[in-house]
Design a protein around this motif. Sequence first.
Motif, PDB file in Angstrom:
ATOM      1  N   ASP A 158    -165.190-103.428  -9.302  1.00  0.00           N
ATOM      2  CA  ASP A 158    -165.060-103.251  -7.854  1.00  0.00           C
ATOM      3  C   ASP A 158    -164.585-104.558  -7.246  1.00  0.00           C
ATOM      4  OD1 ASP A 158    -165.636-101.683  -5.341  1.00  0.00           O
ATOM      5  OD2 ASP A 158    -166.858-103.476  -4.999  1.00  0.00           O
ATOM      6  N   PRO A 159    -163.509-104.562  -6.464  1.00  0.00           N
ATOM      7  CA  PRO A 159    -162.621-103.434  -6.212  1.00  0.00           C
ATOM      8  C   PRO A 159    -161.588-103.289  -7.325  1.00  0.00           C
ATOM      9  CG  PRO A 159    -161.900-105.316  -4.962  1.00  0.00           C
ATOM     10  CD  PRO A 159    -163.163-105.746  -5.671  1.00  0.00           C
ATOM     11  N   PRO A 160    -160.758-102.239  -7.292  1.00  0.00           N
ATOM     12  CA  PRO A 160    -159.773-101.991  -8.345  1.00  0.00           C
ATOM     13  C   PRO A 160    -158.801-103.146  -8.543  1.00  0.00           C
ATOM     14  CG  PRO A 160    -160.001-100.069  -6.949  1.00  0.00           C
ATOM     15  CD  PRO A 160    -160.800-101.160  -6.295  1.00  0.00           C
ATOM     16  N   THR A 161    -158.507-103.904  -7.477  1.00  0.00           N
ATOM     17  CA  THR A 161    -157.532-104.988  -7.593  1.00  0.00           C
ATOM     18  C   THR A 161    -158.031-106.113  -8.479  1.00  0.00           C
ATOM     19  OG1 THR A 161    -158.426-105.863  -5.526  1.00  0.00           O
ATOM     20  CG2 THR A 161    -156.424-104.543  -5.385  1.00  0.00           C
ATOM     21  N   HIS A 162    -159.328-106.092  -8.852  1.00  0.00           N
ATOM     22  CA  HIS A 162    -159.869-107.123  -9.721  1.00  0.00           C
ATOM     23  C   HIS A 162    -159.557-106.861 -11.189  1.00  0.00           C
ATOM     24  CE1 HIS A 162    -163.104-108.727  -6.694  1.00  0.00           C
ATOM     25  NE2 HIS A 162    -161.867-108.952  -6.316  1.00  0.00           N
ATOM     26  N   ARG A 187    -148.961-102.254  -9.138  1.00  0.00           N
ATOM     27  CA  ARG A 187    -150.342-101.941  -9.503  1.00  0.00           C
ATOM     28  C   ARG A 187    -151.033-101.137  -8.403  1.00  0.00           C
ATOM     29  NH1 ARG A 187    -151.854-107.657 -12.573  1.00  0.00           N
ATOM     30  NH2 ARG A 187    -150.809-107.108 -14.524  1.00  0.00           N
ATOM     31  N   THR A 188    -150.701-101.433  -7.154  1.00  0.00           N
ATOM     32  CA  THR A 188    -151.262-100.647  -6.054  1.00  0.00           C
ATOM     33  C   THR A 188    -150.716 -99.226  -6.095  1.00  0.00           C
ATOM     34  OG1 THR A 188    -151.337-102.674  -4.728  1.00  0.00           O
ATOM     35  CG2 THR A 188    -151.661-100.598  -3.565  1.00  0.00           C
ATOM     36  N   ALA A 228    -157.210 -83.707   2.977  1.00  0.00           N
ATOM     37  CA  ALA A 228    -156.298 -83.866   1.848  1.00  0.00           C
ATOM     38  C   ALA A 228    -154.886 -83.356   2.104  1.00  0.00           C
ATOM     39  CB  ALA A 228    -156.884 -83.190   0.610  1.00  0.00           C
ATOM     40  N   PRO A 229    -154.705 -82.184   2.758  1.00  0.00           N
ATOM     41  CA  PRO A 229    -153.336 -81.707   2.982  1.00  0.00           C
ATOM     42  C   PRO A 229    -152.455 -82.703   3.732  1.00  0.00           C
ATOM     43  CG  PRO A 229    -154.892 -79.936   3.391  1.00  0.00           C
ATOM     44  CD  PRO A 229    -155.701 -81.172   3.166  1.00  0.00           C
ATOM     45  N   ASP A 230    -153.036 -83.510   4.610  1.00  0.00           N
ATOM     46  CA  ASP A 230    -152.264 -84.547   5.293  1.00  0.00           C
ATOM     47  C   ASP A 230    -152.161 -85.819   4.466  1.00  0.00           C
ATOM     48  OD1 ASP A 230    -151.845 -82.915   7.420  1.00  0.00           O
ATOM     49  OD2 ASP A 230    -153.336 -83.842   8.736  1.00  0.00           O
ATOM     50  N   LEU A 231    -153.241 -86.154   3.760  1.00  0.00           N
ATOM     51  CA  LEU A 231    -153.266 -87.420   3.035  1.00  0.00           C
ATOM     52  C   LEU A 231    -152.410 -87.394   1.773  1.00  0.00           C
ATOM     53  CD1 LEU A 231    -154.371 -90.254   2.929  1.00  0.00           C
ATOM     54  CD2 LEU A 231    -156.400 -89.394   1.781  1.00  0.00           C
ATOM     55  N   LEU A 232    -152.386 -86.270   1.055  1.00  0.00           N
ATOM     56  CA  LEU A 232    -151.595 -86.200  -0.178  1.00  0.00           C
ATOM     57  C   LEU A 232    -150.102 -86.428   0.066  1.00  0.00           C
ATOM     58  CD1 LEU A 232    -153.340 -83.343  -2.186  1.00  0.00           C
ATOM     59  CD2 LEU A 232    -153.065 -85.714  -2.878  1.00  0.00           C
ATOM     60  N   PRO A 233    -149.473 -85.732   1.053  1.00  0.00           N
ATOM     61  CA  PRO A 233    -148.060 -86.023   1.319  1.00  0.00           C
ATOM     62  C   PRO A 233    -147.830 -87.477   1.718  1.00  0.00           C
ATOM     63  CG  PRO A 233    -148.712 -83.974   2.391  1.00  0.00           C
ATOM     64  CD  PRO A 233    -149.957 -84.606   1.886  1.00  0.00           C
ATOM     65  N   THR A 234    -148.738 -88.020   2.511  1.00  0.00           N
ATOM     66  CA  THR A 234    -148.601 -89.418   2.929  1.00  0.00           C
ATOM     67  C   THR A 234    -148.676 -90.343   1.724  1.00  0.00           C
ATOM     68  OG1 THR A 234    -149.680 -88.880   5.029  1.00  0.00           O
ATOM     69  CG2 THR A 234    -149.541 -91.197   4.442  1.00  0.00           C
ATOM     70  N   ALA A 235    -149.652 -90.095   0.843  1.00  0.00           N
ATOM     71  CA  ALA A 235    -149.813 -90.939  -0.340  1.00  0.00           C
ATOM     72  C   ALA A 235    -148.587 -90.869  -1.243  1.00  0.00           C
ATOM     73  CB  ALA A 235    -151.070 -90.517  -1.099  1.00  0.00           C
ATOM     74  N   VAL A 236    -148.098 -89.647  -1.487  1.00  0.00           N
ATOM     75  CA  VAL A 236    -146.923 -89.489  -2.355  1.00  0.00           C
ATOM     76  C   VAL A 236    -145.698 -90.149  -1.726  1.00  0.00           C
ATOM     77  CG1 VAL A 236    -145.329 -87.800  -3.354  1.00  0.00           C
ATOM     78  CG2 VAL A 236    -147.795 -87.389  -3.449  1.00  0.00           C
ATOM     79  N   TYR A 237    -145.534 -89.968  -0.415  1.00  0.00           N
ATOM     80  CA  TYR A 237    -144.396 -90.583   0.280  1.00  0.00           C
ATOM     81  C   TYR A 237    -144.405 -92.103   0.090  1.00  0.00           C
ATOM     82  CZ  TYR A 237    -141.666 -92.564   4.116  1.00  0.00           C
ATOM     83  OH  TYR A 237    -140.782 -93.318   4.860  1.00  0.00           O
ATOM     84  N   TRP A 238    -145.583 -92.736   0.247  1.00  0.00           N
ATOM     85  CA  TRP A 238    -145.625 -94.194   0.147  1.00  0.00           C
ATOM     86  C   TRP A 238    -145.505 -94.670  -1.294  1.00  0.00           C
ATOM     87  CZ3 TRP A 238    -144.300 -97.606   3.425  1.00  0.00           C
ATOM     88  CH2 TRP A 238    -144.385 -97.333   4.789  1.00  0.00           C
ATOM     89  N   VAL A 239    -145.879 -93.848  -2.255  1.00  0.00           N
ATOM     90  CA  VAL A 239    -145.608 -94.205  -3.647  1.00  0.00           C
ATOM     91  C   VAL A 239    -144.103 -94.250  -3.886  1.00  0.00           C
ATOM     92  CG1 VAL A 239    -145.753 -93.390  -6.038  1.00  0.00           C
ATOM     93  CG2 VAL A 239    -147.798 -93.382  -4.598  1.00  0.00           C
ATOM     94  N   VAL A 240    -143.395 -93.209  -3.387  1.00  0.00           N
ATOM     95  CA  VAL A 240    -141.938 -93.142  -3.575  1.00  0.00           C
ATOM     96  C   VAL A 240    -141.243 -94.254  -2.800  1.00  0.00           C
ATOM     97  CG1 VAL A 240    -139.877 -91.735  -3.233  1.00  0.00           C
ATOM     98  CG2 VAL A 240    -142.001 -90.654  -4.006  1.00  0.00           C
ATOM     99  N   ARG A 241    -141.646 -94.437  -1.563  1.00  0.00           N
ATOM    100  CA  ARG A 241    -140.997 -95.487  -0.758  1.00  0.00           C
ATOM    101  C   ARG A 241    -141.263 -96.876  -1.343  1.00  0.00           C
ATOM    102  NH1 ARG A 241    -140.473 -95.957   5.793  1.00  0.00           N
ATOM    103  NH2 ARG A 241    -139.644 -98.072   5.838  1.00  0.00           N
ATOM    104  N   SER A 242    -142.433 -97.090  -1.888  1.00  0.00           N
ATOM    105  CA  SER A 242    -142.736 -98.369  -2.536  1.00  0.00           C
ATOM    106  C   SER A 242    -141.906 -98.549  -3.800  1.00  0.00           C
ATOM    107  CB  SER A 242    -144.230 -98.445  -2.871  1.00  0.00           C
ATOM    108  OG  SER A 242    -145.010 -98.367  -1.700  1.00  0.00           O
ATOM    109  N   ALA A 243    -141.658 -97.438  -4.504  1.00  0.00           N
ATOM    110  CA  ALA A 243    -140.801 -97.501  -5.688  1.00  0.00           C
ATOM    111  C   ALA A 243    -139.392 -97.940  -5.305  1.00  0.00           C
ATOM    112  CB  ALA A 243    -140.764 -96.142  -6.383  1.00  0.00           C
ATOM    113  N   VAL A 244    -138.917 -97.441  -4.153  1.00  0.00           N
ATOM    114  CA  VAL A 244    -137.596 -97.848  -3.658  1.00  0.00           C
ATOM    115  C   VAL A 244    -137.568 -99.359  -3.439  1.00  0.00           C
ATOM    116  CG1 VAL A 244    -135.967 -97.656  -1.737  1.00  0.00           C
ATOM    117  CG2 VAL A 244    -137.145 -95.612  -2.587  1.00  0.00           C
ATOM    118  N   ALA A 245    -138.597 -99.875  -2.771  1.00  0.00           N
ATOM    119  CA  ALA A 245    -138.655-101.313  -2.500  1.00  0.00           C
ATOM    120  C   ALA A 245    -138.762-102.120  -3.786  1.00  0.00           C
ATOM    121  CB  ALA A 245    -139.837-101.619  -1.585  1.00  0.00           C
ATOM    122  N   ALA A 246    -139.559-101.625  -4.748  1.00  0.00           N
ATOM    123  CA  ALA A 246    -139.765-102.359  -5.993  1.00  0.00           C
ATOM    124  C   ALA A 246    -138.492-102.409  -6.835  1.00  0.00           C
ATOM    125  CB  ALA A 246    -140.903-101.717  -6.790  1.00  0.00           C
ATOM    126  N   ILE A 247    -137.861-101.241  -7.005  1.00  0.00           N
ATOM    127  CA  ILE A 247    -136.642-101.207  -7.838  1.00  0.00           C
ATOM    128  C   ILE A 247    -135.520-102.016  -7.203  1.00  0.00           C
ATOM    129  CG2 ILE A 247    -134.825 -99.687  -8.726  1.00  0.00           C
ATOM    130  CD1 ILE A 247    -136.946 -97.609  -9.300  1.00  0.00           C
TER     131      ILE A 247
END
Length: 641
Positions: free
Chosen positions: A330-334, A150-151, A180-199
């Motif tokens: 607020d917040p989204p986790t609710h 969900r995160t 944004a140019p620094d944050l977008l790659p970081t965000a995408v990287y952690w989405v992919v790395r989290s997918a690795v951990a989840a799967i």
Amino acid sequence: MSTTSTAPQQELVAQIVKLHNPDVQSVNVRPYLCLVERVINETVRDNVEGHAMCLPSSRDLEVLAPLVIEIQCQITKGQIGSIDDDTTAKDVLKSVSHFSWEAKAVLTMAAIASNYKDCLLLNHYSPLQVPLLLVVSRLNLTEAIVNLSRTMLETTRNIVVFQELSTNYILDKDAEVRAAPDLLPTAVYWVVRSAVAAIQGISSFTSVRWDNFGYDVPAIEKPKSCAHQLELVTREMHELVDKKMEQKIKMVIYETVRMDNLPVLKLLTCDEELYDCQAKTRVHLDVLKGRNVLLLISGLDITNEELHKLEQIYTERTHAYDIVWIPVIDPPTHWTHATRAKFKTMQASMPWYTICDPKYFQGKPIIVVLDPLGKVMNPNAIHMMWIWRSNAFPFTRAREEDLWQKQTWNLEFLVDADQRILEWIREGKYIILYGTGRLKWIRDFTTRAKEIASNLQVPVEMVYVGKSHHKYVVQKLSLAIAGEQLSHCWLDPNQLWYFWTRLESMFHSKMQLGRIGDQNDITLQELQRLRSFYKGHEGWAILAKGSNIIVSAQGRLALTVLKENDKWEQRARKEGLEVAFAAHCSELYKEEYICSRIVFPITAKTPDHMPCPECLREMLKFKTFRCCHGSAMSGSSTVDN
């Protein structure tokens, strides 16, 4: 933006950017994101009948399905080959190098979604089939993976929204956007790395033997660790999207020439579809084209009283304007099963439109008024609606000014729709409205008032209207008043709520119009005086003859005037109760000089200065800390006194 740039972070960003080589072909990721949300949030079971989901076409699925399978294979290969998560994540990014940042994130989430049901199969296992220790172990891992997914979904949604906003509106000079140019790659990287951990986490318990009583602690810790990193990125993405959205809204509303209201509505609802609560189906945003639209923005905690009154007002002019409810969390986790169920229940009970999915926001309900061209005519018209109901249409600031200009301060305006009091007004009776949290004061006050009315042989009617924000105490006192026949009272909680809400709305409407400090505004002075009384502990009273309000006084002062009736009763026989009562009240006031205190809620904008409504001197400004349960405790104890 709270992002701190460190050497390892910069190195990671540089590595991810090297793997980013998008081609000119773009992918509409919204349908895929919609599909992923449906799986992750488990909307298959509680989806409202008649919803037409915006899903990918079969052709698009055929084109991109092999990529989703390839992502799964990359992750599985990393697990079998004991490759570390960082390397596996970068291998995945290589395989989607020619896609945009948002497409990389959404495709990765699609890979998660196709494995997600395996994670939830645990719900179907019988305790008789599975050893207890293994059930507990898998429950822990399941919870970690669900929270992580969900995160990831929230981060992905933010990436998509930001990229959509950036397509049409980029401010290179803005510091938040430059991040944004620094944050977008970081965000995408952690989405992919989290997918690795989840799967890998899902695989670790779907392939385990039933007789294996142990479980892999790292299998749980990996999702938790990734979730922590992802939450940091999500928070920063939220800040960036909020900043971007604010800029976009200002540009579209105030700087763009439009032929209709659809660009503004699309931006504010973040969708091209709405849910028609009456027809129980999704409709295109075009149904609002060229219409007056009121955006009701609130949390799921909007009260039944508020919704009931809004529905009454709306049905008085059903075809004059449309309402769109934008529920916010607020917040989204609710956003849990419970909140989703509440959202669906509220949605099903409404007579207007709503957006399809809640947004993220906090604060009291507001109503933004848009004209047929999408121009903001009033940033918050909710106060107008409470005060004048459908007469406030079209709910513009100009209409608000006009209504106040024509409005006089009298009892008919104050009580609005109470038919019994309106009948007393027509009969020219003396009417006393009063409120307090103390039963002893009520007994003393009503007894004295009845004695004076009998002595003077004048018709006096009294109504207890409670106190603001003390529902439990007021209900108990009202029952006691009715039982002892001390006076009339409002037993309907909706009537009590509406009376106090209107009073607050009158004051806030004056604030919005910049009237605070206007010593020539009689209505404002009376509102400030009343607000000072009912926010205190001593109660208050208003004496009126017909619709004409004679005097309003703090509770202790009003009771003292009644107790000293021997000093003014003779004058009352000659000049009238209203003249004698007001004169003695004024004399006592001069002796004790009871001045006002005006309390503002923490969410309200406090004026820089304000004159006292009693003595007209400049009031001092304080901050106050008050225990939230003290008034309720003291209130409950005074009921029995």
